[in-house]
Design an enzyme around this catalytic site. Structure first.
Site, short mmCIF file in Angstrom:
data_model
loop_
_atom_site.label_atom_id
_atom_site.label_comp_id
_atom_site.label_asym_id
_atom_site.label_seq_id
_atom_site.Cartn_x
_atom_site.Cartn_y
_atom_site.Cartn_z
CG ASP A 88 -1.64 7.85 0.24
OD1 ASP A 88 -2.34 7.74 -0.45
OD2 ASP A 88 -0.53 8.48 0.20
CG ASP A 148 -1.32 1.06 1.45
OD1 ASP A 148 -2.22 1.79 0.98
OD2 ASP A 148 -1.26 1.85 2.81
C1 XBP Z 1 -5.28 6.13 0.85
C2 XBP Z 1 -6.42 6.86 0.24
C3 XBP Z 1 -6.27 8.09 -0.77
C4 XBP Z 1 -5.43 9.10 -0.22
C5 XBP Z 1 -5.75 10.29 -0.82
O1 XBP Z 1 -4.59 5.32 -0.21
O2 XBP Z 1 -7.52 6.27 0.79
O3 XBP Z 1 -7.51 8.21 -1.39
O4 XBP Z 1 -6.10 9.42 1.34
O5 XBP Z 1 -5.29 10.07 -2.40
P1 XBP Z 1 -3.89 4.09 -0.03
P2 XBP Z 1 -6.18 10.53 -3.61
O6 XBP Z 1 -4.69 2.94 -0.48
O7 XBP Z 1 -2.53 4.17 -0.60
O8 XBP Z 1 -3.63 4.06 1.73
O9 XBP Z 1 -6.69 12.16 -3.32
O10 XBP Z 1 -5.17 10.48 -5.01
O11 XBP Z 1 -7.28 9.46 -3.68
MG MG Z 2 -3.08 3.26 3.24
#
Ligand code: XBP
Ligand code: MG
Length: 257
Positions: free
Chosen positions: A10, A8
């Site tokens: 973020d 993953d």
């Molecule tokens: C986390 C998310 C993303 C980010 C924001 O992604 O839910 O929506 O918060 O990015 P991950 P965007 O699966 O990497 O934990 O605004 O591009 O959606």
């Molecule tokens: Mg994440």
């Protein structure tokens, strides 16, 4: 045998959500919306995967006329594109370092001939910005598969993005290990049949991670060893490839019993 590691982005590769939150607020200012997502509100909003979906859901909570709600709903794409542009600029200054152990484990896995993959809800431009900033211009080519954003219709906690990554890797789930930070991400990975390690970010501490194989503060490295109780649980001061492969093999043996 573990043939691939799927990460993953973020919260897992780097603690990026505070920067996302700031980028959202800058975009709201640019569109003169009068909105401000403070940390407590953002923690709640993070339960909704996807920036566009998050904005759309937020609009639904506002006391608006049907006409105004419709007008704003048509603006979601533009607001989110502005947010992504601002986020990429913010990431370029290096404010979100990779979390402990990420660079180490990526290197170890590649040296062992494993494949690397990404399975993220975030926008491709954001993945590119983060990986390039911290791993250099050839970063993206180190990953066999980068599955992210709107590539799939159903975002986490649906398994779609992980199923897409597995399909592109050409590997069955039992040959791979997933790394996540949130309950949404854990559910997505587990629903795709993946052995999943969780390293909660500051935004997800206290969430329910019962489906995880194990939960660690981070992956650890020589500069950032794991807390003693976690090191004792995995048999070392950081999660090395050897330990991970052993833990993964043990889990697969147990599941066959
Ligand atoms: C986390 C998310 C993303 C980010 C924001 O992604 O839910 O929506 O918060 O990015 P991950 P965007 O699966 O990497 O934990 O605004 O591009 O959606
Ligand atoms: Mg994440």
């Amino acid at each position: 045998m573990t043939d691939a590691l799927i990460f993953d982005v973020d919260g897992t590769l780097a603690d990026t959500e505070e920067t996302h939150r700031q980028a959202f607020n800058y975009a709201f200012l640019r569109y003169d919306l009068g909105w401000e997502w403070d940390p407590p509100s953002y923690r709640e909003l993070l339960k909704i995967s996807g920036g566009k979906e998050r904005i759309a859901r937020y609009i639904q909570t506002l006391p608006l006329s049907a006409t105004e709600a419709a007008r704003l709903s048509h603006l979601v794409g533009a607001i989110h594109r502005a947010k992504t542009e601002l986020y990429v600029e913010l990431i370029a200054d290096g404010r979100c370092p990779l979390r402990p152990g990420i660079a180490r484990l990526l290197d170890e896995a590649q040296q062992a001939g494993m494949r690397l993959a990404i399975a993220s809800t975030t926008t491709a431009a954001n993945v590119d910005a983060l990986l390039t900033r911290h791993l250099g211009s050839g970063a993206l080519s180190r990953f066999h598969t980068i599955a992210c954003g709107d590539l799939v219709p159903n975002k986490k906690p649906a398994p779609d993005i992980y199923l897409h990554a597995l399909s592109t890797l050409g590997l069955s789930a039992d040959r791979c290990v997933a790394f996540e930070d949130s309950r949404n991400g854990l559910l997505a990975a587990v629903r795709a049949g993946l052995y999943t390690v969780v390293t909660p970010s500051q935004w997800n501490v206290g969430e329910d991670f019962r489906e995880a194989e194990f939960v660690l503060s981070h992956l650890g490295d020589a500069e950032h060893p794991l807390p003693p109780e976690e090191a004792a649980a995995i048999g070392g001061p950081w999660l090395g490839l050897a330990q991970l492969a052993q833990l993964h093999a043990q889990s697969r043996r147990n599941s066959r019993c």
